[in-house]
Design an enzyme around this catalytic site. Structure first.
Site, mmCIF file in Angstrom:
data_model
loop_
_atom_site.group_PDB
_atom_site.id
_atom_site.type_symbol
_atom_site.label_atom_id
_atom_site.label_comp_id
_atom_site.label_asym_id
_atom_site.label_seq_id
_atom_site.Cartn_x
_atom_site.Cartn_y
_atom_site.Cartn_z
ATOM 1 N N ARG A 100 18.056 6.970 30.046
ATOM 2 C CA ARG A 100 17.912 7.622 31.358
ATOM 3 C C ARG A 100 18.858 7.001 32.389
ATOM 4 O O ARG A 100 19.546 7.705 33.121
ATOM 5 C CB ARG A 100 16.465 7.489 31.845
ATOM 6 N N LEU A 146 42.464 -4.174 26.861
ATOM 7 C CA LEU A 146 42.504 -3.747 28.248
ATOM 8 C C LEU A 146 43.118 -4.904 29.019
ATOM 9 O O LEU A 146 42.510 -5.962 29.145
ATOM 10 C CB LEU A 146 41.095 -3.439 28.780
ATOM 11 N N THR A 199 14.260 4.186 28.655
ATOM 12 C CA THR A 199 14.728 3.858 30.005
ATOM 13 C C THR A 199 16.210 3.536 30.025
ATOM 14 O O THR A 199 16.905 3.821 31.011
ATOM 15 C CB THR A 199 13.901 2.692 30.594
ATOM 16 N N CYS A 258 37.642 -5.836 26.266
ATOM 17 C CA CYS A 258 38.481 -5.447 25.142
ATOM 18 C C CYS A 258 37.589 -5.156 23.953
ATOM 19 O O CYS A 258 36.362 -5.191 24.064
ATOM 20 C CB CYS A 258 39.482 -6.554 24.803
ATOM 21 N N ASN A 297 37.100 -11.125 23.411
ATOM 22 C CA ASN A 297 36.779 -10.169 24.466
ATOM 23 C C ASN A 297 36.053 -10.941 25.552
ATOM 24 O O ASN A 297 34.955 -11.445 25.329
ATOM 25 C CB ASN A 297 35.880 -9.055 23.913
ATOM 26 N N GLY A 298 36.666 -11.083 26.707
ATOM 27 C CA GLY A 298 35.976 -11.795 27.764
ATOM 28 C C GLY A 298 36.904 -12.373 28.801
ATOM 29 O O GLY A 298 38.120 -12.139 28.784
#
Length: 568
Positions: A340, A52, A337, A2, A77-78
């Site tokens: 990518r 969510l 990195t 969330c 959130n979790g």
């Protein structure tokens, strides 16, 4: 997954409409519902939540307040994986079926430290106690769930799941005495909101230190059981438990599958546990690559072996160039990195969102850091150095692989779950002999592979498949993804710009056109915030390379040259 958002400033007279402009920047994290409100009990405090819905879709909306504790407000959130056990042990009167509700009960029972020490999960939350005018900010030990704070000397305070939800607030700060930064994993902060005009920090404490014994933390598998088993049995049991508890969901589960050891192990355990628990739908697995990339081929073999509903997402160079700028905005970094590796994961998450009903997505992040999976671990001077490098990588994973995994999936409204970063599993693995965790016979993650050897979970060639860098495995063996990106950027950055980059950017100065392009995009989205968002470039240790790709490490070069010769 969330999005949480908080704003506190008694000197500001801004409206909720103004706050919405910042709040809506993280709407992608919670596409099901949202709420933004001024807290009636704490003056000048605004809290917001993008949801969510994973557990209790009907009653789990936030900001959460319970009838029993009307003075407490929670935005979180979790996932709290042991919430059912905590409800039973505490004999709490449950008002919703949402897992994070237990945070309020535990806090009311014994305070913030009492609460945090009992939580098994990944979380970032703000808890407001209106009776005492206190605000608590907490983030899980590995930073699996993201969190940022924005603070000024005048007492202004902003909190958000992503930096982009705070940068519009900079216009509300009358001077330049502010700091926007990652909230440190494994810490909590408490603030006094009773003083006129300011949020006063009164405590900042570390509640979990990676690599340090934490006997007071909850253990799902009792120590007495672990003592009776072999090391291999414990590794298998603890990783299996880590996967099983993360299957907690009212939404469909899927699994990213590269065909490498980490994601293949997670997929295999999901299939095994799904059969045992009579999961009512086939597990969906997802791989991505450019044509006949190594990952596509290996993932196909794993999916056939496991019998999953497998999806192959094929992308081309045009797809890379089309999403590159969006990826940089999403991940909020210019780390080479990380970007990518984020491109393919971003495209993969977009496919899952647009073409399937899978919402809770498993992945294998964390294994390379924990189990010494990076190729450069072969060059560690000794076991102790390798052990401390694992701990360093785990403590910083929220800046790199953890960040990539969260942002690329959250950008498309998906929730990621990472069993390898389970607290009990990581604590046990790090407690084993440092020598036993080193690469053996030129094989990285030898101990982890050995623990599952002979179990028939995976084909042997997959269990012992050599390490493939993410941004390389998805591309052609002959042409890596970073080469595709560099060709795209070549004409977008001039030689003159590159020559003056060191003078223009003293922090993490870009040394290549690719790095400079990423930095330009970061500065466009988040001006002057690079030092806070990316403290350092991710680079391998103990080897002399100018590029973070594993392809430039001698051991890896030998491996992939053999592959190229085979394909040719």
């Amino acid at each position: 997954m969330c999005g949480i958002w908080l704003f506190y400033d008694q000197t500001s007279e801004t409206t909720l409409d103004y706050h919405y402009q910042a709040f809506h920047k993280i709407m992608h994290r919670g596409p099901d519902a949202w709420r933004l409100e001024a807290d009636a009990k704490v003056n000048s405090l605004v809290v917001g939540f993008h949801r969510l819905a994973i557990i209790d879709r009907l009653n789990g909306m936030q900001p959460m307040r319970l009838q029993r504790y009307p003075h407490l407000t929670l935005i979180a959130n979790g996932e709290i994986y042991n919430y059912k056990e905590l409800f039973a042990d505490g004999k709490f009167n449950q008002e919703t079926y949402c897992d994070v509700e237990v945070i309020l009960h535990l806090f009311a029972q014994g305070g913030i430290t009492h609460c945090i020490k009992q939580l098994d999960g990944e979380f970032a939350f703000c808890l407001i106690d209106a009776e005492k005018n206190r605000l608590y900010i907490v983030r899980d030990p590995f930073g699996v769930r993201p969190l940022f704070t924005l603070q000024s000397n005048s007492g202004f305070l902003g909190v958000c799941s992503e930096a982009k939800g705070l940068t519009p607030l900079l216009n509300s700060i009358p001077d330049n005495n502010w700091v926007l930064q990652h909230f440190a994993p494994g810490y909590y902060e408490s603030y006094d909101l009773s003083q006129t005009g300011r949020a006063k920090l009164i405590a900042r404490k570390e509640f979990y230190s990676i690599g340090v014994s934490q006997p007071e933390f909850t253990s799902i598998v009792p120590e007495s059981i672990l003592a009776q088993n072999t090391i291999a049995e414990n590794i298998r049991q603890l990783l299996t438990v880590a996967v099983k508890k993360r299957m907690m969901s009212e939404r469909k589960i899927g699994c990213l599958l590269s065909g490498g050891l980490d994601s293949s192990l997670i997929a295999a355990l999901l299939v095994k546990l799904g059969q045992e628990t009579h999961l009512c739908y086939p597990l969906q697995t997802f791989s991505i690559g450019m044509g006949c990339s190594p990952d596509i081929i290996a993932a196909r073999q794993v999916a056939e072996y496991l019998g999953t509903e497998h999806h192959e997402i094929i992308f081309d160079e045009m797809d890379v160039t089309n999403v590159l700028d969006d990826v940089i905005y999403s991940v909020e970094t210019a780390d080479i990195t990380t970007i990518r590796a984020s491109v393919a994961m971003y495209l993969l998450a977009r496919y899952i969102k647009n073409h399937t009903e899978a919402t809770v997505i498993f992945s294998g992040e964390g294994s390379d850091e924990l189990a010494q999976g990076y190729i450069y671990f072969r060059d560690a001077p000794d076991a102790s150095a390798a052990h401390h490098e694992s701990i360093r990588l785990l403590r910083n994973i929220y800046l790199y692989d953890g960040l990539r995994a969260d942002r690329t999936t959250a950008a498309h409204g998906l929730e990621l779950r990472l069993p390898f970063l389970d607290q009990q599993f990581t604590a046990y693995y790090l407690s084993l002999s440092p020598k036993s965790r080193q690469p053996n016979q030129g094989i990285e993650k030898y101990l982890l592979r050995s623990a599952f050897d002979g179990q028939a979970l995976l084909p042997e060639e997959i269990l012992w498949r050599h390490k493939e860098a993410l941004s390389d495995g998805v591309a052609s063996i002959k042409k890596s993804l970073f080469q595709v990106i560099q060709e795209h950027i070549q004409s977008k950055v001039t030689v003159d710009q590159l020559q003056t980059a060191v003078q223009n950017f003293s922090h993490c100065p870009p040394k290549t056109k690719e790095a400079l392009y990423y930095r330009y995009q970061l500065e466009k989205n988040f001006p002057n915030l690079a030092p806070q968002l990316m403290p350092a470039y991710w680079m391998p240790r103990w080897v002399q390379v100018d590029d973070p790709s594993a392809r430039f490490i001698t051991h890896y070069t030998t491996d992939y040259k053999k592959q190229v010769a085979t394909v040719a």
